[in-house]
Scaffold this active site. Structure first.
Site, mmCIF file in Angstrom:
data_model
loop_
_atom_site.group_PDB
_atom_site.id
_atom_site.type_symbol
_atom_site.label_atom_id
_atom_site.label_comp_id
_atom_site.label_asym_id
_atom_site.label_seq_id
_atom_site.Cartn_x
_atom_site.Cartn_y
_atom_site.Cartn_z
ATOM 1 N N PRO A 1 0.824 -1.212 0.000
ATOM 2 C CA PRO A 1 0.000 0.000 0.000
ATOM 3 C C PRO A 1 0.857 1.261 0.000
ATOM 4 C CG PRO A 1 -0.021 -1.021 2.175
ATOM 5 C CD PRO A 1 0.742 -1.937 1.266
ATOM 6 N N GLU A 2 0.393 2.272 -0.711
ATOM 7 C CA GLU A 2 1.071 3.562 -0.699
ATOM 8 C C GLU A 2 0.251 4.511 0.178
ATOM 9 O OE1 GLU A 2 2.360 4.822 -4.666
ATOM 10 O OE2 GLU A 2 2.248 2.765 -5.358
ATOM 11 N N HIS B 1 -1.966 -16.553 9.448
ATOM 12 C CA HIS B 1 -1.056 -15.406 9.378
ATOM 13 C C HIS B 1 -1.437 -14.249 10.290
ATOM 14 C CE1 HIS B 1 0.512 -17.603 6.016
ATOM 15 N NE2 HIS B 1 -0.567 -17.413 5.297
ATOM 16 N N ARG C 1 3.697 -12.247 5.123
ATOM 17 C CA ARG C 1 5.144 -12.188 4.914
ATOM 18 C C ARG C 1 5.923 -11.703 6.140
ATOM 19 N NH1 ARG C 1 6.280 -10.058 -1.070
ATOM 20 N NH2 ARG C 1 8.344 -10.814 -0.507
#
Ligand SMILES: [Zn+2]
Length: 281
Positions: free
Chosen positions: A2-3, A106, A124
């Protein structure tokens, strides 16, 4: 990843959903993360959720003190809210393709509030969670390009005479924080600047255009709740829609919106850059 506009969207939606909730417990499920002091937060009220840089910040005020919980989503981090009363899952970013399994896999931290549970899910595991006492202690590597501190004079100074290519420079997080591949490409198209140009070669008028394009593109992207590359409908039914306004990103081979040339794709510092060879010089 995401930005800035996507993180802003997540922070705003989480704020609308969860502000006012009282924290009961924080359960850390991943040994890679530690949140010292978290026991002192029992009973703290979630006053507000804001964005700082590319992070989501939960402002908590406890019986004894105030704390800021800074969550950095990085590559794959997401926040989900499971509402107790409605028994619904709020996904905030709309990227989830299957809500059924949300939170089972996760999940790195569970924040139990009186009105629901906030999950920090991060396959991740590059994301981070940090608890600090004041805004000064927040981890923000560079300047916020949407803030009032980001003036043209400051931008000129930051750019300096760097020999780095302007697109690569825009992706650095230590000068201005929040731009990634999508918005850097769009900003350079909007300002008519060739991404292969070096920072030091930009003249005064180009720097001025670039500064105003940064503000304009980010403002518009936030207005449209960021960019979503998924057809998933979130429980709120409102996804980011800025993908419909992208002029160069992901459009290699297509005709430019402003001229007859075709959009090109090049690789710079292992990242794709999209631009119009005619409109950008
Ligand atoms: Zn063009």
């Amino acid at each position: 990843m995401p930005e800035l506009p996507e993180v802003e969207t997540v922070a705003r939606r989480l704020n609308d959903t969860a502000a006012g909730a009282a924290l009961e417990k924080i359960i850390v499920l991943d040994k890679k993360l530690s949140i010292p002091d978290r026991k002192n937060l029992r009973g703290a009220v979630l006053r507000r959720v804001v964005r700082a840089g590319k992070t989501v910040v939960l402002e908590l005020s406890g019986p004894e003190s105030q704390r800021l919980l800074q969550i950095h989503l990085r590559m794959s981090g997401r926040l989900f809210w499971i509402d107790k009363a409605e028994n619904t899952i709020h996904t905030f970013d709309g990227y989830v393709s299957n809500v059924k399994g949300v939170g089972r896999k996760h999940c790195r931290v569970r924040f139990l509030f009186d009105s629901g549970t906030l999950l920090f899910v991060d396959p991740r595991r590059f994301g981070t969670v940090k608890l600090v006492r004041s805004a000064q202690e927040l981890d923000i590597p560079g300047l916020d390009p949407t803030g009032s501190d980001f003036t043209l004079a400051v931008f000129r100074k930051l750019l300096g005479e760097s020999a780095q290519k302007i697109k690569v420079w825009l992706l650095r997080q230590d000068r201005i924080t929040g731009l990634g591949n999508i918005y850097a490409s769009e900003i350079l198209f909007d300002s008519g600047i060739d991404p292969e140009r070096t920072v030091g070669s930009l003249n005064s008028a180009e720097i001025k255009r670039l500064h105003s394009s940064i503000r304009k593109i980010l403002r518009n992207a936030i207005k449209h709740c960021g960019t979503t590359f998924s057809d998933f409908q979130s429980s709120e039914g409102s996804l980011g829609e800025y993908q419909n306004y992208l002029k160069v990103y992901g459009r290699a081979g297509e005709k430019c919106a402003d001229c007859d040339a075709k959009i090109l794709r090049v690789v710079q510092a292992q990242r794709s850059t999209f631009y119009c060879p005619q409109c950008q010089a």
